[in-house]
Design a protein around this motif. Structure first.
Motif, PDB file in Angstrom:
ATOM      1  N   PRO A 227      -1.197  14.142  -9.157  1.00  0.00           N
ATOM      2  CA  PRO A 227      -0.880  13.412  -7.928  1.00  0.00           C
ATOM      3  C   PRO A 227      -1.895  12.304  -7.666  1.00  0.00           C
ATOM      4  N   SER A 228      -1.483  11.308  -6.900  1.00  0.00           N
ATOM      5  CA  SER A 228      -2.375  10.197  -6.552  1.00  0.00           C
ATOM      6  C   SER A 228      -3.599  10.720  -5.804  1.00  0.00           C
TER       7      SER A 228
ATOM      8  N   THR B 266      -6.168  12.110  -7.362  1.00  0.00           N
ATOM      9  CA  THR B 266      -6.805  13.169  -8.161  1.00  0.00           C
ATOM     10  C   THR B 266      -8.159  12.694  -8.707  1.00  0.00           C
TER      11      THR B 266
ATOM     12  N   CYS C 272      -6.550   7.116  -9.326  1.00  0.00           N
ATOM     13  CA  CYS C 272      -7.336   8.347  -9.488  1.00  0.00           C
ATOM     14  C   CYS C 272      -8.782   7.980  -9.822  1.00  0.00           C
TER      15      CYS C 272
END
Length: 539
Positions: A442-443, A445, A462
């Protein structure tokens, strides 16, 4: 207030722009060659100056490289201390004196035009120069040098020269030459002679010929005996390290980061530089020769609390560790290093990165099982690596997504987190994680990394952590090179783990699977000995 002429006039130009000062010389040579129909000979003078400057710089670099080849010169070193970062920074602009001499030559040619027409080679001129050097230059230098050791001149102008505690001098001159021709000791300056001037500054003032120190009674009586002693150490083992970190070559570019290539470059974290590209082919050639020679060599050393720590290097490229047919050869060299350390009396040998690859030798278990009577402790250091990763996680974390959970480190981290009632989700992937696999995260991370090679940063939304590392204690002495991409004084956590194994006096081998019960123990020991996690250091 800064004393007059105590600094270089071109200091504000920086370490690269100052070379523009050679521009007029180059311009004069080019203009004369291509635009003057009848060159007047002055261009030859400027060309000779440029050639001499280049040769002096090359000579200095060759000497610096050879003096830092510890696998060849460690028993010839007069001072055994390592050159630290402070000394390297003080000597960063060592080539300023070459620029100064070029500018002086330019001024001489302007004031005395006839020098531009002097022949390139003249026997009578050489003899005249030798006489002038012996009768005028040498005694003049002697007295000027003595006066520069007076309080005012020394404080403002000469103290920088003596601020380098470790002159990188070693005896390359056989003592037998002085024994056969006794008077030669008064004609030829030796490295021990120069080194003693730095430790006992009231002696040995001459530039090349100790004769004038003998005449004016400032000759240090230890000069020749020290030279004899060090010259006779050539075939001896010398000081035995207490701890050895067994590293390996990553790739051709990283091999140029060794201190014996460019000391200044090695004192900074490794990164690919454009100016290093021309030396890529010769570096590859040298690596191939070392590969064929197949000898383990000493890379660098430092001291921690009076104990010697050395880095030995296995001459193998990183990619070779992933070739099935290279396994036996690599293990053979690692085994030779361990047995050599055992013979020398080394206390701990720590295996770096791929030298302890699970698929290669079971994290070092191969060697311990094959040689059950080893006195040297074999250590992979990954217990501290696991501790660094775990302590870098937020304290309130309740869920972790872990890739590579079947690896040695991944397994230990997963078990430790489960004991803390942290939910661990796994995902089994190899080290070469693809952009597609990274896209599943997911964004926002953050990728914590603990294996080599590092994963590539594909996601802009990320963040990517560095490999686990720790800063060595503040009382480390003689450390003057960076460990690959790490900052000054920072080493990979597995290296630090070996240091802690030695400092704590652990008697077990740290090989194979990580003992989860020892993670907190090793972490607390590291903090107790002054090691600091990199993430907690304020820049």
């Amino acid at each position: 207030m800064v004393a007059t002429l105590s600094g270089w006039p071109w200091e504000n130009l920086g370490c690269f722009k100052k070379y523009l000062l050679y521009g007029p010389f180059v311009a004069k040579v080019v203009y004369s060659r291509f635009y003057e129909e009848a060159p007047n000979g002055s261009s030859d003078w400027y060309l000779h100056i440029l050639i001499l400057c280049a040769l002096r710089g090359l000579t200095h670099q060759i000497w610096s490289s050879y003096s830092n080849m510890l696998f060849l010169t460690r028993n010839r070193r007069i001072l055994q201390q390592g050159v630290d970062f402070k000394q390297i920074d003080r000597e960063w602009d060592w080539d300023n004196f070459i620029i100064l001499q070029a500018l002086i030559a330019f001024m001489v040619s302007y004031m005395f035009p006839f020098v531009e027409k002097l022949p390139l080679w003249n026997i009578k001129g050489i003899i005249a120069l030798l006489i002038l050097h012996t009768a005028v230059s040498e005694p003049l230098f002697y007295w000027v040098h003595r006066y520069f050791h007076e309080n005012h001149l020394f404080t403002h102008y000469h103290s920088l020269h003596h601020s380098s505690p470790v002159p990188q001098a070693f005896t390359v001159v056989p003592y037998k030459m002085f024994k056969i021709i006794p008077f030669m000791r008064y004609l030829l300056y030796t490295p021990t002679y120069h080194s003693l001037h730095h430790t006992e500054m009231g002696t040995n003032f001459c530039l090349f010929m100790p004769l004038f120190d003998a005449i004016w009674k400032t000759l240090n009586g230890k000069s020749w005996e020290l030279h004899k002693k060090i010259s006779s150490n050539q075939d001896k083992h010398g000081r035995v390290p207490d701890f050895v970190f067994l590293a390996h070559i990553v790739d051709v570019s990283a091999a140029s980061h060794a201190p014996f290539v460019f000391r200044s470059f090695a004192s900074l974290p490794f990164s690919t530089k454009i100016f290093m590209l021309p030396i890529w082919p010769p570096t590859l050639l040298v690596l191939l020769v070392m590969w064929a020679w197949s000898k383990i060599f000493l890379y660098s050393f430092y001291e921690l609390r009076g104990r010697l720590h050395q880095t030995w290097v296995v001459p193998r490229f990183g990619f070779q560790y992933f070739l099935p047919f290279a396994t036996d050869g690599i293990n053979k060299h690692i085994e030779q290093a361990i047995l050599r350390a055992d013979r020398l009396g080394v206390k701990v040998i720590s295996l770096a990165a791929l030298n302890k690859n699970e698929a290669l030798n079971g994290g070092g278990t191969l060697f311990v099982n094959k040689h059950p009577d080893l006195k040297v402790r074999v250590v992979h250091g990954n217990t501290l690596t696991a501790a660094v990763i775990l302590n870098d996680l937020p304290k309130d974390v309740d869920e972790v997504f872990l890739t590579g959970a079947t690896s040695k480190l991944g397994r230990a981290i997963a078990l430790y987190l489960c004991r803390r009632r942290v939910r661990v989700l796994t995902w089994i992937v190899g080290k070469w994680i693809t952009p597609r696999e990274q896209s599943w995260a997911p964004s926002g991370t953050h990728f914590h990394q603990f294996v080599v090679p590092s994963i590539l940063s594909f996601r802009r939304d990320c963040t990517y952590g560095d490999l686990a590392a720790m800063k060595l204690p503040d009382d480390v002495e003689g450390l003057g090179c960076c460990e690959y991409t790490m900052a000054r004084g920072v080493v990979h956590a597995c290296h630090a783990g070996g240091v802690i194994h030695f400092l704590e006096g652990y008697t077990h081998h740290e090989v194979g699977a990580i003992d989860v019960d020892r993670i907190d123990l090793v972490w607390e020991a590291a903090l107790k000995h002054g090691l600091k996690p990199v993430s907690s250091i304020k820049v």
